[in-house]
Design a protein around this motif. Structure first.
Motif, PDB file in Angstrom:
ATOM      1  N   ALA A 145       4.576  18.476  55.970  1.00  0.00           N
ATOM      2  CA  ALA A 145       6.021  18.338  56.196  1.00  0.00           C
ATOM      3  C   ALA A 145       6.803  17.700  55.052  1.00  0.00           C
ATOM      4  O   ALA A 145       7.941  17.298  55.255  1.00  0.00           O
ATOM      5  N   ILE A 146       6.254  17.644  53.851  1.00  0.00           N
ATOM      6  CA  ILE A 146       6.969  16.931  52.792  1.00  0.00           C
ATOM      7  C   ILE A 146       8.371  17.486  52.559  1.00  0.00           C
ATOM      8  O   ILE A 146       9.325  16.745  52.387  1.00  0.00           O
ATOM      9  N   GLY A 147       8.528  18.786  52.579  1.00  0.00           N
ATOM     10  CA  GLY A 147       9.819  19.394  52.267  1.00  0.00           C
ATOM     11  C   GLY A 147      10.870  19.266  53.346  1.00  0.00           C
ATOM     12  O   GLY A 147      12.060  19.306  53.061  1.00  0.00           O
ATOM     13  N   LYS A 148      10.446  19.094  54.595  1.00  0.00           N
ATOM     14  CA  LYS A 148      11.435  19.003  55.674  1.00  0.00           C
ATOM     15  C   LYS A 148      11.608  17.582  56.201  1.00  0.00           C
ATOM     16  O   LYS A 148      12.438  17.336  57.056  1.00  0.00           O
ATOM     17  N   SER A 149      10.841  16.658  55.665  1.00  0.00           N
ATOM     18  CA  SER A 149      10.873  15.289  56.191  1.00  0.00           C
ATOM     19  C   SER A 149      11.987  14.462  55.561  1.00  0.00           C
ATOM     20  O   SER A 149      12.312  14.611  54.381  1.00  0.00           O
ATOM     21  N   THR A 150      12.534  13.563  56.345  1.00  0.00           N
ATOM     22  CA  THR A 150      13.470  12.575  55.822  1.00  0.00           C
ATOM     23  C   THR A 150      12.757  11.702  54.802  1.00  0.00           C
ATOM     24  O   THR A 150      13.348  11.304  53.793  1.00  0.00           O
ATOM     25  N   LEU A 151      11.500  11.431  55.024  1.00  0.00           N
ATOM     26  CA  LEU A 151      10.688  10.634  54.093  1.00  0.00           C
ATOM     27  C   LEU A 151      10.777  11.240  52.692  1.00  0.00           C
ATOM     28  O   LEU A 151      11.092  10.548  51.722  1.00  0.00           O
ATOM     29  N   GLY A 152      10.472  12.535  52.578  1.00  0.00           N
ATOM     30  CA  GLY A 152      10.513  13.188  51.273  1.00  0.00           C
ATOM     31  C   GLY A 152      11.908  13.174  50.664  1.00  0.00           C
ATOM     32  O   GLY A 152      12.085  12.921  49.470  1.00  0.00           O
ATOM     33  N   LYS A 153      12.910  13.429  51.480  1.00  0.00           N
ATOM     34  CA  LYS A 153      14.289  13.470  50.989  1.00  0.00           C
ATOM     35  C   LYS A 153      14.745  12.093  50.500  1.00  0.00           C
ATOM     36  O   LYS A 153      15.427  11.978  49.478  1.00  0.00           O
ATOM     37  N   LEU A 154      14.359  11.048  51.231  1.00  0.00           N
ATOM     38  CA  LEU A 154      14.721   9.692  50.797  1.00  0.00           C
ATOM     39  C   LEU A 154      14.025   9.336  49.490  1.00  0.00           C
ATOM     40  O   LEU A 154      14.630   8.714  48.603  1.00  0.00           O
ATOM     41  N   HIS A 155      12.773   9.733  49.355  1.00  0.00           N
ATOM     42  CA  HIS A 155      12.060   9.453  48.101  1.00  0.00           C
ATOM     43  C   HIS A 155      12.773  10.137  46.935  1.00  0.00           C
ATOM     44  O   HIS A 155      13.016   9.517  45.902  1.00  0.00           O
ATOM     45  N   LYS A 156      13.089  11.415  47.098  1.00  0.00           N
ATOM     46  CA  LYS A 156      13.766  12.148  46.020  1.00  0.00           C
ATOM     47  C   LYS A 156      15.095  11.501  45.660  1.00  0.00           C
ATOM     48  O   LYS A 156      15.507  11.538  44.507  1.00  0.00           O
ATOM     49  N   ALA A 157      15.754  10.895  46.641  1.00  0.00           N
ATOM     50  CA  ALA A 157      17.037  10.233  46.401  1.00  0.00           C
ATOM     51  C   ALA A 157      16.872   8.841  45.788  1.00  0.00           C
ATOM     52  O   ALA A 157      17.858   8.182  45.478  1.00  0.00           O
ATOM     53  N   GLY A 158      15.623   8.399  45.626  1.00  0.00           N
ATOM     54  CA  GLY A 158      15.374   7.079  45.048  1.00  0.00           C
ATOM     55  C   GLY A 158      15.442   5.941  46.047  1.00  0.00           C
ATOM     56  O   GLY A 158      15.402   4.773  45.660  1.00  0.00           O
ATOM     57  N   ASN A 159      15.520   6.249  47.327  1.00  0.00           N
ATOM     58  CA  ASN A 159      15.557   5.216  48.372  1.00  0.00           C
ATOM     59  C   ASN A 159      14.118   4.955  48.830  1.00  0.00           C
ATOM     60  O   ASN A 159      13.671   5.441  49.866  1.00  0.00           O
ATOM     61  N   TYR A 160      13.383   4.198  48.025  1.00  0.00           N
ATOM     62  CA  TYR A 160      11.958   4.000  48.270  1.00  0.00           C
ATOM     63  C   TYR A 160      11.688   3.149  49.500  1.00  0.00           C
ATOM     64  O   TYR A 160      10.744   3.421  50.247  1.00  0.00           O
ATOM     65  N   ALA A 161      12.519   2.146  49.756  1.00  0.00           N
ATOM     66  CA  ALA A 161      12.341   1.320  50.958  1.00  0.00           C
ATOM     67  C   ALA A 161      12.565   2.177  52.204  1.00  0.00           C
ATOM     68  O   ALA A 161      11.807   2.099  53.183  1.00  0.00           O
ATOM     69  N   GLY A 162      13.579   3.013  52.174  1.00  0.00           N
ATOM     70  CA  GLY A 162      13.853   3.899  53.303  1.00  0.00           C
ATOM     71  C   GLY A 162      12.732   4.900  53.510  1.00  0.00           C
ATOM     72  O   GLY A 162      12.324   5.175  54.643  1.00  0.00           O
ATOM     73  N   ALA A 163      12.222   5.443  52.411  1.00  0.00           N
ATOM     74  CA  ALA A 163      11.119   6.395  52.505  1.00  0.00           C
ATOM     75  C   ALA A 163       9.887   5.723  53.094  1.00  0.00           C
ATOM     76  O   ALA A 163       9.224   6.279  53.980  1.00  0.00           O
ATOM     77  N   ALA A 164       9.576   4.530  52.620  1.00  0.00           N
ATOM     78  CA  ALA A 164       8.396   3.810  53.128  1.00  0.00           C
ATOM     79  C   ALA A 164       8.496   3.577  54.632  1.00  0.00           C
ATOM     80  O   ALA A 164       7.503   3.673  55.356  1.00  0.00           O
ATOM     81  N   ALA A 165       9.706   3.288  55.111  1.00  0.00           N
ATOM     82  CA  ALA A 165       9.900   3.046  56.548  1.00  0.00           C
ATOM     83  C   ALA A 165       9.697   4.314  57.373  1.00  0.00           C
ATOM     84  O   ALA A 165       9.391   4.243  58.566  1.00  0.00           O
ATOM     85  N   GLU A 166       9.838   5.486  56.762  1.00  0.00           N
ATOM     86  CA  GLU A 166       9.712   6.752  57.481  1.00  0.00           C
ATOM     87  C   GLU A 166       8.273   7.096  57.860  1.00  0.00           C
ATOM     88  O   GLU A 166       8.042   7.841  58.803  1.00  0.00           O
ATOM     89  N   PHE A 167       7.296   6.582  57.122  1.00  0.00           N
ATOM     90  CA  PHE A 167       5.898   6.900  57.445  1.00  0.00           C
ATOM     91  C   PHE A 167       5.598   6.607  58.911  1.00  0.00           C
ATOM     92  O   PHE A 167       4.955   7.395  59.594  1.00  0.00           O
TER      93      PHE A 167
END
Length: 196
Positions: A145-167
């Motif tokens: 699900a990397i391409g459809k996940s909020t996790l992946g989208k947040l990482h690409k946007a540079g929001n690493y804390a937000g991405a980490a919380a998505e796991f």
């Protein structure tokens, strides 16, 4: 310039959109006839990512003869997908599939390249540490699900804390939270947050 781009463009013109699996098959075919790849080297999963996937996938269902048999997904209502070796799934795997350890290892290596390429393609030039990349591939290997996940989208946007919380949101199978997925996602998030 990528010497394969015109070939891929021609296939897309005939077939329409091509899947990541089609890309892998085309790349393997072009490798066999020595068509060079693009000059930039693809990203590869590091030892931490491989260790994490091995930890959570295991190489389960070992038979008395030393080979491994496919088993139904223990968390899904219908047992799908059937899995073998290091978490390998696909149309070639079902009830009665039996592999040697070497076959399990070889399939893992092929799958690892495919999933790493899919994550690399999704990330494009987004800044990503090796540990972040490894964690994202481990996540994608399990979820697809990397391409459809909020996790992946947040990482690409540079929001690493937000991405980490998505796991921690990816812990459900058939609508139920699973303890194993909670622990796996915690391990992935921990690797994602680490410094290298």
């Amino acid at each position: 310039m990528d010497p394969r781009k015109s070939i891929f463009d021609a296939v897309r013109a005939v077939k329409g959109d091509i899947s990541p699996g089609d890309v892998l098959i085309l790349d393997e075919a072009l490798d066999r006839v020595d068509v060079p790849r693009a000059t930039s080297a693809p990203r590869r999963v590091g030892t931490k990512g491989i260790a994490l996937m091995h930890k959570w996938e295991g190489c389960a269902k070992r038979r008395p003869d030393g080979r491994f048999e496919a088993y139904p997904d223990p968390g899904s209502k219908d047992g799908r997908p059937w899995t073998i070796g290091w978490g390998s799934t696909g149309p070639d795997i079902g009830r009665g599939t039996i592999w040697t350890k070497a076959e399990c290892d070889a399939r893992f290596e092929r799958d690892l390249v495919r999933y790493a390429n899919e994550v690399s393609g999704f990330l494009a030039d987004a800044p990503t540490t090796q540990d972040q990349f490894d964690a994202l591939v481990a996540f994608h290997y399990n979820t697809g699900a990397i391409g459809k996940s909020t996790l992946g989208k947040l990482h690409k946007a540079g929001n690493y804390a937000g991405a980490a919380a998505e796991f921690g949101k990816w812990i459900y199978n058939d609508g139920k939270p699973l303890e194993g997925l909670k622990k796996r996602r915690a391990d992935e998030a921990e690797l994602y947050r680490s410094a290298s």
